[in-house]
Scaffold this active site. Sequence first.
Site, mmCIF file in Angstrom:
data_model
loop_
_atom_site.group_PDB
_atom_site.id
_atom_site.type_symbol
_atom_site.label_atom_id
_atom_site.label_comp_id
_atom_site.label_asym_id
_atom_site.label_seq_id
_atom_site.Cartn_x
_atom_site.Cartn_y
_atom_site.Cartn_z
ATOM 1 N N GLU A 167 0.814 -1.217 0.000
ATOM 2 C CA GLU A 167 0.000 0.000 0.000
ATOM 3 C C GLU A 167 0.851 1.273 0.000
ATOM 4 O O GLU A 167 0.804 2.058 0.964
ATOM 5 C CB GLU A 167 -0.940 0.009 1.204
ATOM 6 C CG GLU A 167 -1.886 -1.179 1.248
ATOM 7 C CD GLU A 167 -2.903 -1.095 2.385
ATOM 8 O OE1 GLU A 167 -2.853 -0.137 3.175
ATOM 9 O OE2 GLU A 167 -3.755 -1.992 2.479
ATOM 10 N N GLU A 366 -5.063 -8.652 0.921
ATOM 11 C CA GLU A 366 -5.766 -8.316 2.173
ATOM 12 C C GLU A 366 -7.242 -8.106 1.894
ATOM 13 O O GLU A 366 -7.607 -7.448 0.906
ATOM 14 C CB GLU A 366 -5.258 -6.993 2.794
ATOM 15 C CG GLU A 366 -3.907 -7.066 3.428
ATOM 16 C CD GLU A 366 -3.485 -5.733 4.040
ATOM 17 O OE1 GLU A 366 -4.367 -4.925 4.420
ATOM 18 O OE2 GLU A 366 -2.274 -5.505 4.123
HETATM 19 O O1 IFM Z 1 -4.092 -2.903 9.209
HETATM 20 C C1 IFM Z 1 -4.062 -2.423 7.915
HETATM 21 C C2 IFM Z 1 -2.876 -2.987 7.164
HETATM 22 O O2 IFM Z 1 -1.672 -2.707 7.796
HETATM 23 C C3 IFM Z 1 -2.810 -2.397 5.773
HETATM 24 N N1 IFM Z 1 -4.065 -2.527 5.099
HETATM 25 C C4 IFM Z 1 -5.261 -2.125 5.798
HETATM 26 C C5 IFM Z 1 -5.311 -2.790 7.165
HETATM 27 C C6 IFM Z 1 -6.601 -2.368 7.898
HETATM 28 O O3 IFM Z 1 -6.668 -0.988 8.041
#
Ligand code: IFM
Length: 465
Positions: A167, A366
Amino acid sequence: MPESPTFPDGFVFGAATASYQIEGAATEDGRGPSIWDTYSHTPGRTQEGDTGDVACDHYHRYPEDVALLRDLGVDSYRFSIAWPRIQPTGAGPANQKGLDFYSRLVDELLEAGIEPAATLYHWDLPQALEDRGGWRVRETAERFGEYTALVADHLADRVPRWITLNEPWCSAFLGYSVGRHAPGAQEGTGALAAAHHLLVGHGLAMRALRAVGVREAGITLNLDRNLPATDTPADRAAVVRADTQHNLVWTEPLLAGRYPTTEQETWGELIAAEDFRREGDLELIGAPLDFLGVNYYRPIVVADAPHREPDPARRVATDNRYEERPYPNARRTAMGWPVAPDTFTDLLTSLKSHYGTALPPLHITENGSAEHDEIASDGAVHDTDRITYLHTHLTALRAAMDAGVDVRGYYVWSLLDNFEWALGYAKRFGLVRVDYATQRRIPKDSYHWYRDLIAAHRGRPRARR
Ligand code: IFM
């Protein structure tokens, strides 16, 4: 609950975490400070002043956590490597004890029959590099390439899947523009330079990974599904600016070998004035990926907001004359995020229609939800909202695959409740509850649900509970 979706043979089921969010042991075995240590120790920056000093104590309890993964039945575990454990000051030779920790973790995973998937950067930049300019400066990208080579030399023989950055939008814009993430800066040009140097760092890391012949290498983006508040030209134009800001700034250089054609509209003279781009950068950044990692949580509704001009003094790169509006008629998670799984399908199919054959296979690196979990009188955590979230998002993912999107795997965020950055420990995303006072792990109902889903794909009998 409607029937669970099924996925093709070879589809990877996984779970994900990140170093600073779970490891703790912040000063152990030679680890240097990262920007998140500095940020979280600065009064007022995180909720309740929470820090990652101890977190889930995974650094010491990783065998227990790998056992949880083994019982869950995942094919792959996505974790991240803390750069300051490997290079405490972000440069120079590797700290052997840091490498040894990840080596032990990888061996434990392999022994449990789980494929390691390593992310090289999930936001814990060595503070010493931030002191020299952080991602605003090109040197950090160069150091990142060197760090990657050190790690890959040591682990590439046992880690088949590598992710350079997690990210980068958050690193660049939350870190250097909004200031809600470390290092907490509020600058315009700094954030745009950071975005570019993160991409250059990605390119250099890919080179280092290719040099040792890793099986698969890619990058993870948090792509947004931006929707117009109304069907007016003004709101539709606001969506273009939001798409540029969140998505195209990454996907265009990575997948199409160009900077977004809409960036002038988005950043105006702020981008024109920049001189951080060098010849050859686009070739470096656009080198082929084996996969693109996509993190997805929620849609965003945007409306035109002409008054939100970039502040000429601070030149905040995220003020692009649009603002967020509530997503109508949706349940919200504990993060306040609307639950709208159809938008997940739409994001993936639109990526495919935009990039066509230039889109590499995807891994959903994710997806998950923070919920208001509680321990019930029977000692269990009956997190039905999380199960529904996962179920409906997997169904939405399957719909995208049926529509022709090549998706190879799915990682739940997250294996464990953990340090949710500026929100500290207040938000719980885990399949497994962590009692931070005792470090006791309690698998939630969603853990059992996911285990059953995976088992059904293996033709194994569903586990009893
Ligand atoms: O916890 C975060 C993660 O570190 C990166 N993506 C989003 C998740 C939830 O906010």
